[in-house]
Design a protein around this motif. Sequence first.
Motif, PDB file in Angstrom:
ATOM      1  N   ASN A   3       0.782  -1.127   0.034  1.00 23.92           N
ATOM      2  CA  ASN A   3      -0.112  -0.105   0.064  1.00 23.92           C
ATOM      3  C   ASN A   3       1.004   1.280  -0.026  1.00 23.92           C
ATOM      4  O   ASN A   3       0.548   2.116  -0.715  1.00 23.92           O
ATOM      5  CB  ASN A   3      -0.920   0.016   1.319  1.00 23.92           C
ATOM      6  CG  ASN A   3      -2.087  -0.735   1.123  1.00 23.92           C
ATOM      7  OD1 ASN A   3      -2.376  -1.374  -0.144  1.00 23.92           O
ATOM      8  ND2 ASN A   3      -3.077  -1.096   2.188  1.00 23.92           N
ATOM      9  N   LYS A  45       2.044   1.579  -3.301  1.00 21.21           N
ATOM     10  CA  LYS A  45       0.844   1.849  -4.466  1.00 21.21           C
ATOM     11  C   LYS A  45       0.378   3.192  -4.296  1.00 21.21           C
ATOM     12  O   LYS A  45       0.054   4.108  -5.257  1.00 21.21           O
ATOM     13  CB  LYS A  45       0.010   0.884  -4.169  1.00 21.21           C
ATOM     14  CG  LYS A  45      -1.506   1.093  -5.061  1.00 21.21           C
ATOM     15  CD  LYS A  45      -2.344  -0.254  -5.153  1.00 21.21           C
ATOM     16  CE  LYS A  45      -3.078  -0.538  -3.973  1.00 21.21           C
ATOM     17  NZ  LYS A  45      -3.910  -1.321  -4.097  1.00 21.21           N
ATOM     18  N   TYR A  46       0.163   3.688  -2.943  1.00 22.47           N
ATOM     19  CA  TYR A  46      -0.318   4.952  -2.871  1.00 22.47           C
ATOM     20  C   TYR A  46       0.643   6.280  -2.509  1.00 22.47           C
ATOM     21  O   TYR A  46       0.208   7.288  -2.217  1.00 22.47           O
ATOM     22  CB  TYR A  46      -1.316   5.017  -1.664  1.00 22.47           C
ATOM     23  CG  TYR A  46      -2.305   3.930  -2.019  1.00 22.47           C
ATOM     24  CD1 TYR A  46      -3.501   4.193  -2.415  1.00 22.47           C
ATOM     25  CD2 TYR A  46      -2.408   2.749  -1.239  1.00 22.47           C
ATOM     26  CE1 TYR A  46      -4.624   3.608  -2.713  1.00 22.47           C
ATOM     27  CE2 TYR A  46      -3.526   1.708  -1.268  1.00 22.47           C
ATOM     28  CZ  TYR A  46      -4.486   2.115  -2.205  1.00 22.47           C
ATOM     29  OH  TYR A  46      -5.472   1.318  -2.578  1.00 22.47           O
ATOM     30  N   ASP A  91       4.862   6.303   4.601  1.00 31.80           N
ATOM     31  CA  ASP A  91       5.229   6.769   3.347  1.00 31.80           C
ATOM     32  C   ASP A  91       4.869   8.039   3.122  1.00 31.80           C
ATOM     33  O   ASP A  91       4.730   8.778   4.012  1.00 31.80           O
ATOM     34  CB  ASP A  91       4.358   6.079   2.245  1.00 31.80           C
ATOM     35  CG  ASP A  91       2.829   6.163   2.740  1.00 31.80           C
ATOM     36  OD1 ASP A  91       2.390   7.384   2.601  1.00 31.80           O
ATOM     37  OD2 ASP A  91       2.105   5.208   2.685  1.00 31.80           O
ATOM     38  N   ARG A 112     -12.833   1.271   0.717  1.00 30.90           N
ATOM     39  CA  ARG A 112     -11.872   2.041  -0.168  1.00 30.90           C
ATOM     40  C   ARG A 112     -12.186   3.592  -0.363  1.00 30.90           C
ATOM     41  O   ARG A 112     -13.285   4.147  -0.275  1.00 30.90           O
ATOM     42  CB  ARG A 112     -11.807   1.638  -1.747  1.00 30.90           C
ATOM     43  CG  ARG A 112     -11.674   0.286  -1.998  1.00 30.90           C
ATOM     44  CD  ARG A 112     -11.155  -0.120  -3.413  1.00 30.90           C
ATOM     45  NE  ARG A 112      -9.799   0.153  -3.336  1.00 30.90           N
ATOM     46  CZ  ARG A 112      -9.108   0.652  -4.626  1.00 30.90           C
ATOM     47  NH1 ARG A 112     -10.008   0.804  -5.502  1.00 30.90           N
ATOM     48  NH2 ARG A 112      -7.906   0.787  -4.385  1.00 30.90           N
ATOM     49  N   VAL A 113     -11.131   4.395  -0.062  1.00 31.41           N
ATOM     50  CA  VAL A 113     -11.351   5.869  -0.059  1.00 31.41           C
ATOM     51  C   VAL A 113     -11.598   6.261  -1.215  1.00 31.41           C
ATOM     52  O   VAL A 113     -11.003   6.028  -2.241  1.00 31.41           O
ATOM     53  CB  VAL A 113      -9.972   6.553   0.483  1.00 31.41           C
ATOM     54  CG1 VAL A 113     -10.128   7.974   0.384  1.00 31.41           C
ATOM     55  CG2 VAL A 113      -9.679   6.154   1.812  1.00 31.41           C
ATOM     56  N   SER A 154      -9.183   8.063  -3.790  1.00 35.51           N
ATOM     57  CA  SER A 154      -8.186   7.323  -4.473  1.00 35.51           C
ATOM     58  C   SER A 154      -8.792   6.172  -5.372  1.00 35.51           C
ATOM     59  O   SER A 154      -8.007   5.716  -6.015  1.00 35.51           O
ATOM     60  CB  SER A 154      -7.002   6.985  -3.278  1.00 35.51           C
ATOM     61  OG  SER A 154      -7.838   6.288  -2.627  1.00 35.51           O
ATOM     62  N   GLY A 196     -10.093  -3.381  -1.484  1.00 35.73           N
ATOM     63  CA  GLY A 196     -10.600  -2.921  -0.383  1.00 35.73           C
ATOM     64  C   GLY A 196     -10.646  -3.846   0.794  1.00 35.73           C
ATOM     65  O   GLY A 196     -11.234  -3.658   1.801  1.00 35.73           O
ATOM     66  N   LEU A 244      -6.561  -4.420   4.087  1.00 33.75           N
ATOM     67  CA  LEU A 244      -6.309  -4.106   5.508  1.00 33.75           C
ATOM     68  C   LEU A 244      -7.213  -4.397   6.454  1.00 33.75           C
ATOM     69  O   LEU A 244      -7.238  -4.787   7.496  1.00 33.75           O
ATOM     70  CB  LEU A 244      -6.604  -2.396   5.537  1.00 33.75           C
ATOM     71  CG  LEU A 244      -5.375  -1.579   4.928  1.00 33.75           C
ATOM     72  CD1 LEU A 244      -5.536  -0.155   4.851  1.00 33.75           C
ATOM     73  CD2 LEU A 244      -4.099  -2.005   5.398  1.00 33.75           C
TER      74      LEU A 244
HETATM   75  P1  ADP Z   1      -6.866  -1.864  -1.438  1.00 30.25           P
HETATM   76  O1  ADP Z   1      -6.969  -3.039  -2.153  1.00 30.25           O
HETATM   77  O2  ADP Z   1      -7.857  -0.799  -1.935  1.00 30.25           O
HETATM   78  O3  ADP Z   1      -5.659  -1.278  -1.392  1.00 30.25           O
HETATM   79  P2  ADP Z   1      -6.692  -1.805   1.386  1.00 30.25           P
HETATM   80  O4  ADP Z   1      -7.836  -2.639   2.135  1.00 30.25           O
HETATM   81  O5  ADP Z   1      -5.251  -2.460   1.336  1.00 30.25           O
HETATM   82  O6  ADP Z   1      -7.555  -2.043   0.104  1.00 30.25           O
HETATM   83  O7  ADP Z   1      -6.854  -0.287   1.629  1.00 30.25           O
HETATM   84  C1  ADP Z   1      -8.022   0.085   1.804  1.00 30.25           C
HETATM   85  C2  ADP Z   1      -7.989   1.632   1.536  1.00 30.25           C
HETATM   86  O8  ADP Z   1      -7.076   2.361   2.342  1.00 30.25           O
HETATM   87  C3  ADP Z   1      -7.666   1.887   0.063  1.00 30.25           C
HETATM   88  O9  ADP Z   1      -8.253   1.731  -0.797  1.00 30.25           O
HETATM   89  C4  ADP Z   1      -6.893   3.206   0.028  1.00 30.25           C
HETATM   90  O10 ADP Z   1      -7.967   4.006  -0.251  1.00 30.25           O
HETATM   91  C5  ADP Z   1      -6.441   3.406   1.762  1.00 30.25           C
HETATM   92  N1  ADP Z   1      -5.093   3.179   1.914  1.00 30.25           N
HETATM   93  C6  ADP Z   1      -4.433   2.175   2.379  1.00 30.25           C
HETATM   94  N2  ADP Z   1      -3.113   2.188   2.766  1.00 30.25           N
HETATM   95  C7  ADP Z   1      -3.078   3.649   2.117  1.00 30.25           C
HETATM   96  C8  ADP Z   1      -1.680   4.457   2.300  1.00 30.25           C
HETATM   97  N3  ADP Z   1      -0.335   3.871   2.443  1.00 30.25           N
HETATM   98  N4  ADP Z   1      -1.778   5.806   1.783  1.00 30.25           N
HETATM   99  C9  ADP Z   1      -2.940   6.062   1.224  1.00 30.25           C
HETATM  100  N5  ADP Z   1      -4.151   5.473   1.447  1.00 30.25           N
HETATM  101  C10 ADP Z   1      -4.200   4.373   1.716  1.00 30.25           C
END
Ligand code: ADP
Length: 494
Positions: A394, A397-398, A422, A441-442, A445, A453, A456
């Motif tokens: 993550n 990715k983000y 990060d 999911r936010v 993004s 989603g 986590l």
């Molecule tokens: P996904 O497969 O969507 O990444 P996760 O459960 O890993 O699913 O994360 C849930 C959501 O949390 C993500 O969709 C993203 O919007 C947000 N997120 C997770 N990690 C980060 C990060 N390091 N920075 C920004 N947003 C994050």
Amino acid sequence: MILIVDDKPENVFSLKIILEAKGFLVDTAYSGQEALKKVLKNDYALIILDVQMPIMNGFEVAESLGSYSKTNDIAIIFLSAINIDKKYVTKGYHSGAVDYLTKPVDPDILILKINVFYRIYEQKVLLKEAENKLKKENIFRKQVQVELKNRVQYLNTIFQSLPQIAFKADFNGNVTFVNDHWYEYSSSSHRFPVQAPGFSAIKTKFKECVGKKTEFEYEVSIRNLKTGLFRFHLLRVIPVIEGRKIIKWVGTFTDIEEQKQVEKRKDEFLSIASHELKTPLTSVKGYVQLLGRLSDTIDNEKIVSLHQKALNQVIKLEGLVSDLLDVSRINNSKLQIYKEYFDLDSLITNAINTIEQNHKSSGIKIERVGDTFFDQIYGDANRIEQVLINFLTNAVKYSPGTFKIIVRTIFDKDKVVVEVQDFGIGIPEDKKDFIFNKFYRVDESSVSFQGLGIGLYICSEIIKQHNGTYGIVSRLGKGTQMFFTLPYSKKTND
Ligand code: ADP
């Protein structure tokens, strides 16, 4: 103020001087008519009234005063030079006098009497004020009572119109009002609906929340009296606070049976789909790996590259299916955790290497700072690695366009903390609480970044099963710190 009424200016003058010398405020009238006019306009504590006056004598003035409500309780002292006969004195008292003095008047006696009447007047005024205040308070109290009654009725009407079961309880948690829907699930307003086996009693739960003085939510299956069937409801109870005190509680049971059924069907579908996908995927992976071995012998650059791409996609797909499987295992409480002592420090080093290898082209560097873990940790190494890999993936990715990630490790006396920082897009403040939820999911993004989603959510379940904690600190546009902790106790050798 005192009013002196006499048709003879010399009498008025001498009396005025005496009274003013004693500090009284004095007004004067030289006829009965003038006296009546003044009395209607001003407030007097006492009237000193001459009996013998032309046109309107003192008795007539007193009688007129007695007929007005404004003036009927002003004290009157008659002064008379000639009518000292008992019958005049009696007449004087009948027409409203409090005293009847004959001229010449001894000034000392007059002052003494005036003092007494003045004091009585002052007390009368005070009494009247108190009486008025009481009257006003009474009216106000009655208004408040009526208002309160109206409000209660209004609230009860709202309660009745709700599609949910609704109830009110006093501050101690004793139910005081229920709407008609209540009786679909309970035969008495004093008895909470019966819950399905396996659920805690609603009354106990409610009393707990009353004790803690906090609102609460409880998903509970309750029995419908008519059908005898249990239906899932969401019980929400909130305190009604006045000032700083809880004065009552209001609660609703919302029927969520349909949602629960849909959720169940979705979970079942997820479970079946991920299981069904896993078998062919495993075969495809096997074939692709076999192809890889063959392509090595052919030594064709194009084939080697295509094979590598196919293998990467299959591995990605495998990760997704495995995450979906984990979710369905969590839904069925079947996420297996195999705990044993493992070396957390080398697990972290391996995870960092893996991520750096997988994202070589992005140029990202992962820096390790903080404590080194020399002791072994008790837990499921594979699952903990899964969590760390997820955090790191993550973080990469983000954080497009950034080149640094920090893994910070802290060794506390009874726990270890692993944090991934990060410098990427960050998470909006109001979304932070939800990112560990299933399928969350936010919004901001989700368009630009792929994902389901669930990563986590799985991480949070794994950490919970290790009795650890997790959380985030994030600033939009500045980056995110995501951490988990694991309890630590020194390994004993037995
Ligand atoms: P996904 O497969 O969507 O990444 P996760 O459960 O890993 O699913 O994360 C849930 C959501 O949390 C993500 O969709 C993203 O919007 C947000 N997120 C997770 N990690 C980060 C990060 N390091 N920075 C920004 N947003 C994050």
